[in-house]
Scaffold this motif. Sequence first.
Motif, PDB file in Angstrom:
ATOM      1  N   ASP A  83       0.704  -1.326  -0.144  1.00  0.00           N
ATOM      2  CA  ASP A  83      -0.102   0.195  -0.018  1.00  0.00           C
ATOM      3  C   ASP A  83       0.938   1.209   0.000  1.00  0.00           C
ATOM      4  O   ASP A  83       0.486   2.182  -0.698  1.00  0.00           O
ATOM      5  N   SER A  84       1.807   1.135   0.871  1.00  0.00           N
ATOM      6  CA  SER A  84       2.728   2.452   0.685  1.00  0.00           C
ATOM      7  C   SER A  84       3.433   2.488  -0.311  1.00  0.00           C
ATOM      8  O   SER A  84       3.863   3.669  -1.071  1.00  0.00           O
ATOM      9  N   ALA A  85       4.005   1.343  -0.995  1.00  0.00           N
ATOM     10  CA  ALA A  85       4.556   1.304  -2.562  1.00  0.00           C
ATOM     11  C   ALA A  85       3.715   2.175  -3.481  1.00  0.00           C
ATOM     12  O   ALA A  85       4.215   2.859  -4.387  1.00  0.00           O
ATOM     13  N   ASP A  86       2.364   1.720  -3.437  1.00  0.00           N
ATOM     14  CA  ASP A  86       1.287   2.072  -4.260  1.00  0.00           C
ATOM     15  C   ASP A  86       1.227   3.803  -4.208  1.00  0.00           C
ATOM     16  O   ASP A  86       1.278   4.402  -5.075  1.00  0.00           O
ATOM     17  N   GLN A  87       1.287   4.100  -2.697  1.00  0.00           N
ATOM     18  CA  GLN A  87       1.208   5.620  -2.474  1.00  0.00           C
ATOM     19  C   GLN A  87       2.252   6.257  -3.255  1.00  0.00           C
ATOM     20  O   GLN A  87       2.250   7.316  -3.595  1.00  0.00           O
ATOM     21  N   ALA A  88       3.638   5.618  -2.644  1.00  0.00           N
ATOM     22  CA  ALA A  88       4.699   6.438  -3.425  1.00  0.00           C
ATOM     23  C   ALA A  88       4.807   6.432  -4.465  1.00  0.00           C
ATOM     24  O   ALA A  88       5.324   7.405  -5.308  1.00  0.00           O
ATOM     25  N   TYR A  89       4.571   5.180  -5.243  1.00  0.00           N
ATOM     26  CA  TYR A  89       4.233   5.402  -6.826  1.00  0.00           C
ATOM     27  C   TYR A  89       3.389   6.482  -7.464  1.00  0.00           C
ATOM     28  O   TYR A  89       3.605   7.199  -8.303  1.00  0.00           O
ATOM     29  N   ASN A  90       2.203   6.472  -6.969  1.00  0.00           N
ATOM     30  CA  ASN A  90       1.191   7.448  -7.239  1.00  0.00           C
ATOM     31  C   ASN A  90       1.808   9.050  -6.903  1.00  0.00           C
ATOM     32  O   ASN A  90       1.457  10.020  -7.866  1.00  0.00           O
ATOM     33  N   ALA A  91       2.661   9.139  -5.963  1.00  0.00           N
ATOM     34  CA  ALA A  91       3.282  10.351  -5.548  1.00  0.00           C
ATOM     35  C   ALA A  91       4.388  10.620  -6.493  1.00  0.00           C
ATOM     36  O   ALA A  91       5.175  11.715  -6.073  1.00  0.00           O
ATOM     37  N   ASN A  92       4.800  10.050  -7.288  1.00  0.00           N
ATOM     38  CA  ASN A  92       5.869   9.931  -7.960  1.00  0.00           C
ATOM     39  C   ASN A  92       7.329   9.896  -7.376  1.00  0.00           C
ATOM     40  O   ASN A  92       8.504  10.517  -7.579  1.00  0.00           O
ATOM     41  N   ASP A  93       7.145   9.238  -6.157  1.00  0.00           N
ATOM     42  CA  ASP A  93       8.352   9.272  -5.317  1.00  0.00           C
ATOM     43  C   ASP A  93       8.734   7.788  -5.586  1.00  0.00           C
ATOM     44  O   ASP A  93       8.677   6.803  -4.776  1.00  0.00           O
ATOM     45  N   LEU A  94       9.625   7.788  -6.578  1.00  0.00           N
ATOM     46  CA  LEU A  94      10.458   6.209  -6.961  1.00  0.00           C
ATOM     47  C   LEU A  94      11.122   5.812  -5.961  1.00  0.00           C
ATOM     48  O   LEU A  94      11.440   4.461  -5.923  1.00  0.00           O
ATOM     49  N   ARG A  95      12.080   6.762  -5.411  1.00  0.00           N
ATOM     50  CA  ARG A  95      12.729   6.104  -4.466  1.00  0.00           C
ATOM     51  C   ARG A  95      12.169   5.491  -3.198  1.00  0.00           C
ATOM     52  O   ARG A  95      12.474   4.068  -2.916  1.00  0.00           O
ATOM     53  N   ALA A  96      11.067   5.945  -2.723  1.00  0.00           N
ATOM     54  CA  ALA A  96      10.206   5.437  -1.637  1.00  0.00           C
ATOM     55  C   ALA A  96       9.596   4.016  -2.298  1.00  0.00           C
ATOM     56  O   ALA A  96       9.526   2.923  -1.521  1.00  0.00           O
ATOM     57  N   ALA A  97       9.216   4.152  -3.399  1.00  0.00           N
ATOM     58  CA  ALA A  97       8.573   2.773  -4.012  1.00  0.00           C
ATOM     59  C   ALA A  97       9.409   1.884  -4.398  1.00  0.00           C
ATOM     60  O   ALA A  97       9.229   0.633  -4.031  1.00  0.00           O
ATOM     61  N   LEU A  98      10.791   2.055  -4.345  1.00  0.00           N
ATOM     62  CA  LEU A  98      11.887   1.019  -4.716  1.00  0.00           C
ATOM     63  C   LEU A  98      12.145   0.527  -3.081  1.00  0.00           C
ATOM     64  O   LEU A  98      12.250  -0.679  -3.144  1.00  0.00           O
ATOM     65  N   ASP A  99      12.362   1.510  -2.207  1.00  0.00           N
ATOM     66  CA  ASP A  99      12.554   0.971  -1.084  1.00  0.00           C
ATOM     67  C   ASP A  99      11.352  -0.098  -0.357  1.00  0.00           C
ATOM     68  O   ASP A  99      11.608  -1.017   0.266  1.00  0.00           O
ATOM     69  N   SER A 100      10.036   0.474  -0.573  1.00  0.00           N
ATOM     70  CA  SER A 100       9.054  -0.266  -0.354  1.00  0.00           C
ATOM     71  C   SER A 100       8.997  -1.757  -0.867  1.00  0.00           C
ATOM     72  O   SER A 100       8.691  -2.682  -0.316  1.00  0.00           O
TER      73      SER A 100
END
Length: 850
Positions: A137-154
Amino acid sequence: MSTNDQLKQAIVDSVEHGAYPEPDVSSAELPSTLLPSLLADLQKARDEVKTDIRSLSKDIAPDVDGWIAQAKKLQADIERSKATARDIVSQAEAGKALKEKTHDAGNKVRLLEKEVAFNESLATTLDLIRSSCRILDSADQAYNANDLRAALDSIKQCDRSMLSLSAAQDTRAVGLLQTRSSRFKATLLDKTTALAQSLIQCDIDARSVAIEHNVKDMSDVDLELVVEILTYLGGLDVYIRRLKRDIEFSLIDPRLSTKPGQYTIYQVEDRIIRASKTASNPDTIATLDDIWSALDFLSTRLPKSVCEPLSQKLLPSLFETLTYTWLDQTVPVQIDQMPVFQHILDRVSKLAEQIDALDWASTALLKDWVQGAPRTWLSKRRETALGAARSLLFSGLRDRKTVERVETQTVSKGDAIMGGNDVDDADDAWAADWEEDTSEPKAVSTEQPATTTNDDDDDDASAWDMDDNDTNGASGTSAPAADGEEDDAADAWGWGDDETATEEAPKPASPKKTTKSHGPPATEQSTPSGDRELTLRETYTVTAVPDGILEIVMKVVSDAETLTDPSYSGSPIGPAASALYTLPTFILAIYRATASTAYSKLDTGNMLIYNDASRLADQIRTFVARQSEKDGSSTLPSHLRPSSRLRLDNDIKALETFAKRAYSAEMESQRTIIRDMLDGAQGFSNCNAEPFASACDSAVSITEGRLRDVHKQWAPILSRSALLQSSGSLLSTAISKMVMEIEEIQDIGEEESVKLRKLCDKISEVKDLFMQEHPEGGEASDMTGIYCPNWFKFQYLGELLESSLADIKYLWTEGELRLEFDADEVTDLIEALFSDSDYRRKAIADIRRS
């Protein structure tokens, strides 16, 4: 108890219990008077035994009592043991029941422990699944927010969490979780790939590559992060392959293209490089500089994680294209272009060093090309030389010219070719004794040397070459072999054909032979020793091929000689010098290999091959001799001189053999045609009766026409002596067949004899082909007998067909008929021409005796 006691006890027991029964004595077995006494005796004996037993029993009774007491005690012990055993058994049964109760209790405990562990594992798994779902869920939120670093970490954290769920991976819940994770990764990979393409833009239509470091409107996303995400998601290799293809299409292919009007050069700006069109074709040095500019641009603006895999895929194809489309094309053929080529080699070496400094993929292909420069140059030089030879072979046949052959021979007064001491007599004997066995003249000088090799495999000798083992006339023509070891030269001119089996000896002068004959134009000069020098001159036709091939060979040898000069010791192609000396062999070999195909389109192809190959052999021999003279004053070591490295003797012999085979093939073809034409006469039997008469006339007529046509066809090609010898060989084939078939006729009538004479005269009309004008304007000489070995025999045959017996006998005894025919042939002809009579028998007998 001892054994005796046991025995006694057994006896007592037996007696007391009646173990010994009374004997049953039947009266039928004993006399009645003895029976009572016997029974009494037995009873008495029985009583005595009993008394003894009782007495014995009283003696052992105390022992028996002791035995009984012991037995009773033993019985009591046995009973106690049994009671103890029963107690033990009962106790064992009780322990078994207790053990079963204990086992049941342990199973219940283990079951409870498993249930507890399962509940704990289930709780932990549920916690991990819940945690993984929250991470996704947090990765989806980071992806939607274009926070690719957070998405990668998640997604990394989610993968670690799901790794702990490996024991439950077959469950539906974990399967759904994995499916969700895979879909997210695919979405993230697609977005990251699109971002990578926006950062590294390859425009194929504009022929440009632009590299940006950050994504617009996504300041936290840079090229390094994009590459890191692609690497983690396993999409970097696919992207690198696509990037390599796009770079080739947009940059490499346009720059390395050599198509006219599509020339480009690289222009590098801040973050973009493009291939711009240019009017002129850039040279190789500029191309190598541009290649380095492009590679330096990529290495500077791309992260190392992209450069290394990109170089492994891009450089091999780039080097291959660069080598085949540019570098190989720059290899010069001419030696005077070597300085430019050396500059190119230096630039290629520098380019390899520059790429190695980037720690990119191996540059072994470039280094190998530099090291293989001598081999590359030699291959191109060989290809050029052989290509020129092939082209010349097909284009040079259209150009023909007349060349002169000059040969000088020294002849002593004692030689048979002189025919005597008088000069005028020698001129007569020279032609008259053409075919007699003479000593071999010694050649003094030859402007164009004669062919002297007589190959064992040759079917025909050279038309005017001097054979080492043959007698040579002043015209330079070959005579039949005198030693009998080699008959190929004779076969070449038709001497010794199968159909000339009747010829057994050289033909001496005949009454019908002209008294003065002349060969090719010759000049004479006397030497101080009294010997005479005969200079022979003949012209014949060749194509432009021999001179062109010789020019190519000379150019190759000249290049090899130049490379061996000390000034070229540092040249990149210097090591190829020694290999250049093998090129003439290849050039001459390709001439021999393709000549048959090239010349086959010409009517006189084989004869032109004969002239061209013979001339080329003479030219190569002369060239080698001159090169040897030139090397005599050379300062090079002997092993480096061209004359010591050239190995053309075998090639010269192969050319001569090739020439003779071409001539032999043509001659054999024409002989076959003539034989087939004369086969139409059907053996000349019944030649005076139709339809055989017409068949004979037709066969002889077309044969005579064929001889003239072939002579006319070859006249512009062959030298005069070669033409006469060739035509004489064909004429010899025709008349040999006629002589053989006429001799086989068993009965020749008068009218038939006249007809046969006319047919012989018809063939004899071709003698005008062998008429030779006197060089001083005298009477023309008939050379037929010189060039046609069985000519005089044929003329005699015509005379015999219409001669009387007396004339035939006179020609045999007084004339020279026996020099052309043997006795059997003449007698067979007499028997066929004349009916049986005493006069015929007497004539035959005289002929056989003489």
